[in-house]
Design a protein around this motif. Structure first.
Motif, short mmCIF file in Angstrom:
data_model
loop_
_atom_site.label_atom_id
_atom_site.label_comp_id
_atom_site.label_asym_id
_atom_site.label_seq_id
_atom_site.Cartn_x
_atom_site.Cartn_y
_atom_site.Cartn_z
N ALA A 33 -1.05 8.06 -11.01
CA ALA A 33 -1.05 6.60 -11.87
C ALA A 33 -1.22 5.37 -10.88
O ALA A 33 -2.03 4.54 -11.48
N LEU A 34 -0.29 5.58 -10.09
CA LEU A 34 -0.31 4.59 -8.89
C LEU A 34 -1.21 4.96 -7.90
O LEU A 34 -1.53 3.77 -6.87
N GLY A 35 -2.28 5.68 -7.97
CA GLY A 35 -3.23 5.91 -7.01
C GLY A 35 -3.08 6.51 -5.72
O GLY A 35 -3.94 6.59 -4.81
N VAL A 36 -1.84 7.52 -5.77
CA VAL A 36 -1.72 8.46 -4.74
C VAL A 36 -2.76 9.35 -4.66
O VAL A 36 -2.90 10.27 -5.59
N ALA A 37 -3.43 9.73 -3.40
CA ALA A 37 -4.47 10.32 -3.43
C ALA A 37 -4.21 11.99 -3.60
O ALA A 37 -4.65 13.03 -4.32
N GLU A 38 -3.08 12.42 -2.69
CA GLU A 38 -2.65 13.75 -2.46
C GLU A 38 -1.33 13.91 -2.89
O GLU A 38 -0.39 13.26 -2.14
N VAL A 39 -0.93 14.48 -3.93
CA VAL A 39 0.43 14.96 -4.22
C VAL A 39 0.77 16.39 -4.19
O VAL A 39 0.29 17.02 -4.77
N ARG A 40 1.29 16.71 -3.02
CA ARG A 40 1.83 18.10 -2.69
C ARG A 40 3.23 18.35 -3.44
O ARG A 40 4.07 17.70 -3.13
N GLU A 41 3.09 19.35 -4.13
CA GLU A 41 4.40 19.70 -4.99
C GLU A 41 5.18 20.81 -4.12
O GLU A 41 4.47 21.82 -4.20
N ALA A 42 6.38 20.89 -4.02
CA ALA A 42 7.20 22.05 -3.80
C ALA A 42 7.62 22.67 -5.07
O ALA A 42 8.53 22.32 -5.41
N THR A 43 6.64 23.37 -5.51
CA THR A 43 6.66 24.09 -6.62
C THR A 43 8.08 25.07 -6.59
O THR A 43 8.07 26.08 -5.95
N GLY A 44 9.04 24.83 -7.42
CA GLY A 44 10.32 25.64 -7.47
C GLY A 44 11.51 24.97 -7.28
O GLY A 44 11.40 23.70 -6.78
N CYS A 45 12.66 25.87 -7.51
CA CYS A 45 13.89 25.02 -7.23
C CYS A 45 14.22 24.83 -5.71
O CYS A 45 13.77 25.97 -4.85
N CYS A 46 14.93 23.96 -5.29
CA CYS A 46 15.43 23.60 -4.13
C CYS A 46 16.60 24.87 -3.47
O CYS A 46 16.61 24.82 -2.51
N GLY A 47 17.12 25.06 -4.67
CA GLY A 47 18.04 26.26 -4.07
C GLY A 47 19.53 25.35 -4.28
O GLY A 47 20.66 26.54 -4.44
N VAL A 48 19.73 24.35 -4.23
CA VAL A 48 21.04 23.75 -4.36
C VAL A 48 21.71 24.00 -5.85
O VAL A 48 22.67 24.58 -6.01
N ALA A 49 20.93 23.32 -6.65
CA ALA A 49 21.48 23.29 -8.07
C ALA A 49 22.78 23.08 -8.19
O ALA A 49 23.61 23.67 -8.91
N GLY A 50 23.19 21.82 -8.13
CA GLY A 50 24.52 21.46 -8.24
C GLY A 50 25.64 22.10 -7.40
O GLY A 50 25.24 22.00 -6.27
N ASN A 51 26.69 22.80 -8.11
CA ASN A 51 27.38 23.09 -7.37
C ASN A 51 26.89 24.61 -6.68
O ASN A 51 27.62 25.09 -5.63
N PHE A 52 25.83 25.21 -7.09
CA PHE A 52 25.63 26.51 -6.86
C PHE A 52 25.37 26.85 -5.25
O PHE A 52 26.04 27.58 -4.56
N GLY A 53 24.69 25.73 -4.57
CA GLY A 53 24.22 25.79 -3.16
C GLY A 53 25.34 25.68 -2.19
O GLY A 53 25.53 25.90 -1.13
N PHE A 54 26.53 24.83 -2.85
CA PHE A 54 27.86 24.52 -2.01
C PHE A 54 28.73 25.66 -2.12
O PHE A 54 29.86 25.47 -1.57
N ARG B 159 0.75 -1.15 0.04
CA ARG B 159 0.06 0.17 0.10
C ARG B 159 0.97 1.23 0.09
O ARG B 159 1.55 1.33 0.66
N LEU B 160 0.47 2.16 -0.79
CA LEU B 160 1.38 3.41 -0.93
C LEU B 160 0.58 4.49 0.00
O LEU B 160 -0.57 4.17 0.17
N PRO B 161 1.37 5.49 0.51
CA PRO B 161 0.70 6.46 1.21
C PRO B 161 -0.28 7.35 0.51
O PRO B 161 -0.18 7.32 -0.67
N ASP B 162 -1.13 7.63 1.44
CA ASP B 162 -2.47 8.55 0.76
C ASP B 162 -1.69 10.03 0.55
O ASP B 162 -2.25 10.61 -0.37
N GLU B 163 -0.62 10.25 0.95
CA GLU B 163 -0.18 11.69 0.87
C GLU B 163 1.28 11.79 0.85
O GLU B 163 2.13 10.90 1.29
#
Length: 952
Positions: free
Chosen positions: A869-890, A841-845
């Motif tokens: 497609a696999l039936g996950v009811a709620e998919v919350r998307e963190a819309t946007g760049c995480c900020g690390v972007a390869g070498n940039f965040g380091f 069973r996959l999580p609902d969220e």
């Protein structure tokens, strides 16, 4: 002029006269280029007053600017440019009972609407909604008298202006209202006298031109060209505030506005109507208007084809059959009444016989998709599927709505006569057509044809009783033609109106009154014709008489979507800093000036100005998808860095992180010892030695034994090639094992490959010779004569193999391999479509941080589509760049911006995620950022979520 700058500096007013800044502000979204003396970002009305007074004393012009999205060239100037969007961008008050709001000129329209709807619990909003509303400002909308998609219902910006606080060319603070003009501060004697004099002059001007104002002005809703002097007529109440709307900054500097608000309709329905062509659609205009729609917007198939080419086949959903479409928004108080009205309209249209198909677009995702196509029209129509270009110049004409169909027939005939192609879209319900045309502005012959066509089009528009501008203003594009539209008496009245407010002519000269020739200062004229050799294949599919690199960077036409404070992923660094320098547009403008080899940005590939402009680019690739024109700044940055550092010493991080795949081959042999040395204080020392920030937690390196154990789950031959990329092998090989088990469970055998590298770290740091060596080898080993999918677990590596491989390695083998590349999420979606489901069973969220490179190269919904497609009811998307972007965040200089970028999407998403809900980070950079933000929260790859062995 230097005396002017020096005097302002002595007052503590920062005037940026750097060559890089002047390059950024030499352009707006028009065909024109005009380098300014300098740029000021006013922080207060007092700064504006001091600036204007000093400029008046020195004869230096002043140009007001908001989002810089003008399509007519009215946001550029030779003197000082005042950019209000950075600091003077607040809502000072909202009065729900009076239905008004007081705002500063630099606030973006969508931010104003969001603020008002929040303050009134969604009951009220600011009505004007031009397609550029996500980055255009209130000041700009007032300057142009902008309208928007719902102008059929709500009219123009001038219909919603109650009062304007302005600074005159003499430095007086005045307030223009619905019945006159007054001193903002009634105790300021000089301002009181100035208001009295302006009032007397305006009344005299009106009295002398009563007949002309009544006969020639305000004849139909979209007559925006010229000054709106009919507002001064006695029967209209001497509405000075509305007379100043649409003056394009030529009469006063707007420092504040009181605007009226409108109720939000409780119920609305979007009808999408398909037609054979736009003329047929326009023939139904009058019929549709009988049903009191809030909007009638039109687009043609060229724009839709471009969207699908740029963003994938699923980017436009919900269209009915046809080659041209109308969006009809019907709203009201009662849902049943709205639906009945819509049904009656469709029945009437079917009886009329021109409608091909109609659809009620009920799904919110489909509605958002369709409106985005319309709102991105200006950019989408600039670069079409075949690589052809189209430009402004005659993009904003308007006629009475019942004349629109005949006008379209005539304008199409004129285009055919000149051998030109026009891409058409617009506000059909208001009779306003936006037509971008494939003018050749780079050659003298092409410019001559452009000039003749525009003059003929202006004459045609006048014959139809139309307006050359329906909402974009006249600016440098149409002001020269106003005498074709208006009598000498009206033209004289326009000149006198400007002199009443600006006797010295310092406010935005060149627009409306005393215009410069419309072909002067074209941005594509006079560009250096030399070649700019590149490693990336940037050759356009459509022939243009410039080097491919020049053509690529000239793709930015300034629409400014990269400056939008929300929506999509582009541009994370601009959202963090609010500085034009850090927008995709700002970087593109610096590159365009470099390609021009102008004094503004000199030194070509060695330009420090361009280097500074590119510094905060995260190479997230989002612009290649989110930008309506597809500007690919990550590629341009990589190319520039390769040339800039040729024969030079690079930053240490380019050797440590840039050569990471090489170092990992060595580190895995001694991973336990290395991990011990990179913890605690020693880790911070090691980070500094490698040119990295000591503030970021270092990853744990996988040992050779751990890598062998995890990769043993995959075989040596199979239906699918599973590429264990550098990041997966070196840091989380367990992902490869999980992926192999998931695919096996779905009935597919896998062949695990570890002998191919995408060269991503060398690409992102601009070390292209080494990148090409790695990519050439990858193409050689992966081109095995089969069509088997190549599943790449790290999204950034998958994106490099899909996109960068064929652009850097120009062989059939490279192109064959690129076509076979899949992300793991894509492969999971294919498995789900074939009927596979996990046994556990996959999580609902689930919360997902989609990697920017997956978003841009494989589609924004790749992860969501797999989970749903696999039936996950709620998919919350963190819309946007995480900020690390390869070498940039380091990198030490980028760490703070990296964390600010994380605040845009990832941090709020984590905050809203319950402790037991999984967080998916298929990208290793995203995985590291989650770890940095919340040490107690773990994140995992999609493969780990789906691996049934993970349950024990």
């Amino acid at each position: 002029m230097t005396d002017c700058v020096g005097e302002l500096a002595a007052m503590g007013i920062d005037v940026d006269t750097s060559t890089r800044r002047r390059a950024e502000y030499s352009f707006d979204a028009s065909n024109y280029r005009l380098p300014p003396l300098g740029v000021i970002f006013p922080r207060s009305v007092d700064e504006v007053v001091h600036t204007v007074r000093v400029c008046a004393a020195h004869g230096v012009s002043v140009t007001s600017r908001g989002g810089g999205t003008s399509l007519a060239g009215n946001a550029i100037g030779r003197g000082l440019v005042l950019d209000f969007s950075r600091h003077m961008n607040a809502v000072t008050s909202v009065d729900e009972s009076a239905r008004t709001a007081c705002v500063q000129p630099g606030i973006v329209l969508t931010e104003l609407q969001r603020h008002i709807q929040s303050a009134t619990a969604g009951r009220l909003t600011f009505a004007p909604d031009p397609s550029s509303k996500s980055r255009a400002t209130v000041g700009g909308a007032i300057g142009n008298d902008a309208c928007g998609n719902h102008s059929v219902r709500y009219g123009r910006t001038s219909d919603h202006v109650v009062a304007l606080d302005v600074v005159t060319a003499a430095g007086h603070r005045l307030t223009a209202t619905g019945d006159g003009v007054h001193a903002t501060d009634p105790t300021d004697g000089s301002a009181v006298a100035a208001a009295a004099q302006i009032t007397a002059d305006l009344r005299a001007l009106t009295g002398e031109h009563l007949a002309e104002f009544r006969l020639e002005l305000a004849r139909f809703p979209r007559q925006v060209s010229g000054y709106h002097l009919a507002n001064l007529l006695p029967e209209n109440g001497f509405r000075v505030a509305r007379a100043l709307v649409g003056t394009e900054g030529t009469c006063a500097v707007i420092v504040g506005a009181t605007v009226s608000l409108v109720p939000v309709a409780p119920s609305a329905m979007l009808l999408c109507l398909g037609y054979a062509d736009l003329v047929d659609a326009a023939r139904d205009n009058s019929l549709i208007l009988r049903y009191s729609p809030a909007a009638i917007e039109g687009i043609d198939s060229l724009i839709v084809d471009t969207v699908r080419h740029l963003r994938g086949p699923d980017s436009v959903v919900g269209l009915p059959a046809g080659n041209a479409w109308l969006y009809v928004d019907i709203d009201g108080e009662d849902r049943a009444e709205v639906e009945a009205r819509g049904a009656d309209l469709v029945a009437d249209l079917q009886r009329a016989g021109r409608l091909v198909e109609a659809r009620v677009v009920a799904d919110p995702t489909e509605r958002a998709s369709l409106w985005r196509v319309r709102e991105d029209g200006a950019g989408l129509s600039a670069r079409l599927v075949d690589g052809g270009e189209s430009w402004t110049g005659w993009e904003d004409s308007a006629v009475a709505p019942d004349q629109l169909a005949d006008y379209l027939v005539a304008i199409k005939a004129l285009l055919a006569e000149f051998g030109l192609t026009g891409v058409m879209y617009g506000h059909f319900g208001a009779g306003c057509m936006h037509i971008r045309i494939d003018f050749d502005q780079r050659t003298e012959q092409g410019r001559e044809i452009m000039s003749r066509f525009i003059r003929r089009a202006a004459e045609l528009c006048v014959r139809f009783g139309g307006s050359m501008s329906g909402e974009h203003g006249d600016g440098r594009a149409r002001s020269e033609l106003l005498s074709l539209m208006y009598s000498p008496a009206i033209m004289a009245a326009f000149s006198r109106f400007k002199r009443i407010w600006d006797p010295l002519g310092i406010l935005n000269p060149g627009s409306i009154v005393d215009p410069e020739p419309l072909l002067d200062n074209l941005s594509l004229a006079g560009v250096d014709g030399r070649d700019w050799p590149t490693s990336f294949d940037l050759t356009p599919s459509h022939h243009v008489p410039v080097a491919p690199f020049v053509h690529a960077v000239q793709g930015c036409i300034g629409v400014g979507r990269c400056r939008a404070p929300s929506g999509g992923v582009m541009c994370p660094s601009f959202r963090a800093t609010g500085d034009e320098k850090d927008s995709t547009r700002g970087r593109a403008r610096a590159l365009q000036e470099m390609a021009r080899n102008s004094p503004t940005v000199a030194d070509g590939w060695r330009s420090d100005d361009v280097m500074e402009s590119l510094d905060l680019c995260l190479s997230c690739r989002a612009c290649s998808t989110d930008c309506p024109v597809g500007v690919d700044m990550a590629t341009y940055k990589s190319e520039f860095l390769d040339h800039y550092y040729s024969g030079r010493r690079r930053p240490l991080s380019h050797y440590s992180l840039g050569w990471l795949p090489t170092w990992l081959e060595l580190i895995t042999r001694a991973a336990p010892l290395v991990n011990l040395l990179t913890r605690g204080r020693m880790g911070r020392v090691a980070a500094r030695m490698g040119g990295l920030t000591p503030h970021r937690t270092m990853p744990e390196f996988a040992s050779a034994g751990r890598i062998r154990r995890e990769l043993s789950a995959a075989g040596t031959d199979g239906d699918v090639v599973l590429l264990a990329d550098t990041f997966t092998r070196g840091f989380r090989p367990e992902v490869a094992g999980a992926a192999a088990r998931v695919l096996a469970d779905a009935g597919m055998s896998t062949e695990c490959r570890t002998d191919a590298c995408c060269g991503l770290t060398w690409i992102s740091t601009g070390q292209l010779s080494k990148a090409k060596q790695r990519l050439a080898k990858a193409a050689e080993v992966l081109d095995d004569g089969t069509d088997r999918p190549i599943v790449v677990l790290e999204p950034s590596c998958a994106a490099a193999l899909r996109k960068d491989l064929p652009e850097l390695i120009h062989t059939e083998a490279a192109r064959r391999v690129a076509r076979r590349i899949r992300t793991f999420a894509q492969m999971v979606t294919e498995c789900a479509e074939n009927g596979w489901r996990p046994h556990h069973r996959l999580p609902d969220e689930v919360t997902v941080q989609t990697h920017c490179h997956e978003y841009s190269v494989f589609g924004a919904a790749t992860q969501r589509r797999a989970l749903e497609a696999l039936g996950v009811a709620e998919v919350r998307e963190a819309t946007g760049c995480c900020g690390v972007a390869g070498n940039f965040g380091f990198e030490p200089d980028h760490y703070d911006v990296s964390m600010k970028v994380a605040e845009q999407g990832l941090v709020p998403a984590l905050r809203d995620t319950s402790a037991d809900a999984p967080v998916l980070t298929d990208g290793f950079s995203c995985h590291m950022q989650v770890r940095q933000l919340d040490a107690d929260r773990s994140s995992q790859h999609l493969a780990q979520l789906l691996d049934r062995s993970a349950d024990g």
